[in-house]
Enzyme design. Structure first.
Site, PDB file in Angstrom:
ATOM      1  N   ASP A 112       0.858  -1.188   0.000  1.00 29.95           N
ATOM      2  CA  ASP A 112       0.000   0.000   0.000  1.00 29.95           C
ATOM      3  C   ASP A 112       0.895   1.239   0.000  1.00 29.95           C
ATOM      4  OD1 ASP A 112      -2.324   1.767   0.374  1.00 29.95           O
ATOM      5  OD2 ASP A 112      -3.355  -0.069   0.953  1.00 29.95           O
ATOM      6  N   HIS A 115      -2.926   3.217  -4.678  1.00 25.59           N
ATOM      7  CA  HIS A 115      -2.289   2.739  -3.441  1.00 25.59           C
ATOM      8  C   HIS A 115      -0.899   2.184  -3.711  1.00 25.59           C
ATOM      9  CE1 HIS A 115      -5.567   3.493  -0.661  1.00 25.59           C
ATOM     10  NE2 HIS A 115      -6.427   2.927  -1.494  1.00 25.59           N
ATOM     11  N   GLU A 126      -9.898   2.786  -5.206  1.00 21.49           N
ATOM     12  CA  GLU A 126      -9.497   4.158  -4.870  1.00 21.49           C
ATOM     13  C   GLU A 126      -8.313   4.649  -5.695  1.00 21.49           C
ATOM     14  OE1 GLU A 126     -10.877   4.498  -0.254  1.00 21.49           O
ATOM     15  OE2 GLU A 126      -8.978   3.460  -0.563  1.00 21.49           O
TER      16      GLU A 126
END
Ligand code: ACM
Ligand code: ZN
Length: 525
Positions: free
Chosen positions: A186, A257, A321
């Site tokens: 991440d 990410h 995202e």
């Protein structure tokens, strides 16, 4: 038909009375208690009748030794001698098992090694419940409701040791969960050794500070924080999981990410600049460049090593995202869109995921991604993990794609578990009580029976921004994991929260022996 129903209801009533006195979680599908009792001290042998179950034999022997202080001894002179038999059958569902205790033997039988393992887990719970007290003779017939009974753990935001990961896997095993979704990369840290790209762990595994307190304070420490798993350690964990019939699904995040990668290899970004491993929680604008073929070469090389380490069918490729800001401004990304005739950046994300899917499919693997992978067009063979509610999962099931349900409500175990939030350790927000989790049904009512067949199961997610220690992970994951295990294993029709709590109060005595920091709110309910 009426007579049949009556018998079922009557036997269920009987079953309920005997059953709630025990500690079995998840609740077996069928359990009948017979007259008569046995005692643990009379167990003299654990035998694999056909097939080899050394691991399971050892588990049973160790548990008996813990309880009685003695190992079973086959040579003892004893009129009440009992044998435990592990018996592999020729047919049947491999995860289903039958279990009975009579006055001569305890038998666990299944067509699959996995079914025998689940039967042994049930036996271990029973032995740990009764200890040296008389154990009732009984019969159990049991099988799981869903095939994906998952727990996720984020090891990027905070890093957990090999021993802690094994402890986590022990909890999964205790509750007959069978998928460990391991969030390994991440923005805030890359956590797995990749031999082809040493900077990922030299640079990407370390951040120079971490947010402290609630996000809104924007406060940081300036401590160097990080860590990663070597490939030897990954092998060790995958093996440990496989002994417990748990598949490890690694997650390698893309295209978003990915700041820890960009900090290690800045040329994989859209912008010509340098990056720092993330210190702030949340979402970052800088992501993999979708117009640069070096990005795909990099990811294929990473995934080649990942496939060598993780034998399971699914590789999680993230997909959540991913801001499109940089792609909109990037000449390479825009050129890719023109060449591929993509109308917007959502289609560019879809191009990205489909290209990765092709590579993994060509190597015999399948992708699973967060529900954003639906945007711009779902990759042809992808499975979808529905986290922003259940809509993504419903849409994917209607398109005949496999789905794992993990909606924020109630499957995010990083959310608060008590309404009295101000008395709780700081968490990300939200509220998912034990009861909310227990009442969850992963099958949306809107779906037809055929569509429901695409729902593989569900999963609890443990994002660790606000969990600095493994003790805090235990507090957030347990006992909600126990409630989820019952959602995923036991029959929906027999759910009863009060009765579950009665069993849970007994069941957590097993966690007490492990000194687990499980949350204790339910003891007041
Ligand atoms: C997610 O929680 N971003 C999948
Ligand atoms: Zn770009």
């Amino acid at each position: 038909m009426k007579t049949y129903l009556l018998i079922v209801i009557l036997s269920f009533g009987f079953f309920q009375i005997s059953f709630s006195q025990m500690n079995l979680i998840p609740k077996p599908v069928q359990l009948t208690v017979d007259e008569g009792f046995i005692e643990i001290v009379n167990i003299q042998e654990v035998v694999s009748e056909n097939g080899s179950f050394e691991f399971e034999q050892e588990l049973i022997i160790r548990t008996i030794h813990q309880i009685t202080g003695k190992k079973p001894n086959p040579d003892k002179q004893n009129d009440n001698k009992l044998t435990i038999l592990l018996r592999q059958l020729d047919e049947g569902d491999s995860a289903a098992y039958k279990f009975f205790i009579d006055n001569k033997q305890i038998v666990i039988e299944s067509s699959g090694k996995v079914g025998i393992y689940y039967g042994v887990q049930t036996l271990l719970q029973i032995l740990q419940h009764y200890k040296n007290e008389p154990i009732p003779q009984l019969a159990i017939s049991d099988y799981p409701r869903f095939s994906w009974r998952g727990m996720h753990l984020d090891c990027s935001r905070h890093f957990f040791s090999v021993e802690e990961i094994k402890r986590y896997l022990d909890y999964l095993a205790l509750y007959k969960m069978n998928v460990f979704h391991w969030h390994l990369t991440d923005d805030q840290g890359w956590r797995i050794e990749i031999k082809a790209y040493p900077e990922l762990t030299k640079t990407g595994a370390w951040r120079s500070g971490t947010m402290v307190g609630p996000y809104s304070n924007h406060q940081y420490d300036n401590l160097n924080y990080g860590g990663y798993y070597t490939q030897d350690q990954i092998h060790e964990i995958v093996h440990y999981a496989s002994q417990r019939h748990i598949t490890v699904v690694p997650e390698i995040e893309m295209p978003g990410h990915s700041l820890a990668v960009l900090a290690s290899y800045p040329r994989l970004a859209c912008r010509d600049t340098f990056f720092e491993v993330g210190k702030r929680w949340g979402v970052y604008e800088d992501v993999f460049c979708a117009g640069n073929d070096s990005v795909f070469l990099f990811l294929e090389n990473v995934l080649k090593e990942i496939m060598g380490l993780f034998p399971g069918e699914y590789i999680h490729i993230g997909g959540d995202e991913c801001p499109k800001t940089r792609w909109k401004e990037c000449a390479l990304c825009q050129r890719r869109m023109q060449q591929e005739q993509l109308v917007d950046e959502h289609q560019l994300q879809s191009y990205f995921i489909q290209r990765i899917e092709k590579y993994l499919n060509a190597n015999g693997r399948r992708i699973i991604g967060w529900d954003e992978i639906l945007e711009g067009g779902l990759a042809p063979n992808a499975a979808v993990m529905s986290w922003r509610g259940t809509e993504g999962g419903i849409e994917a099931a209607r398109m005949q794609h496999p789905v794992v349900m993990t909606p924020g409500k109630p499957c995010y175990f990083d959310h608060y578990q008590s309404v009295k939030k101000d008395t709780e350790p700081l968490a990300i927000g939200g509220l998912n009580t034990l009861e909310d989790v227990y009442h969850y049904n992963p099958l949306p009512q809107d779906l037809s029976e055929e569509e429901k067949a695409y729902i593989l199961g569900a999963q609890g997610n443990v994002w660790t921004e606000y969990m600095k220690t493994f003790s805090q992970v235990e507090y957030m994951a347990l006992p909600r994991m126990a409630a989820l295990s019952e959602v995923l294993w036991s029959a929906e029709e027999t759910k009863d929260y009060g009765e579950f709590l009665t069993r849970l109060r007994e069941n957590v005595k097993i966690l007490d022996t492990k000194k687990t920091n499980y949350a204790k709110h339910f003891l007041q309910e």
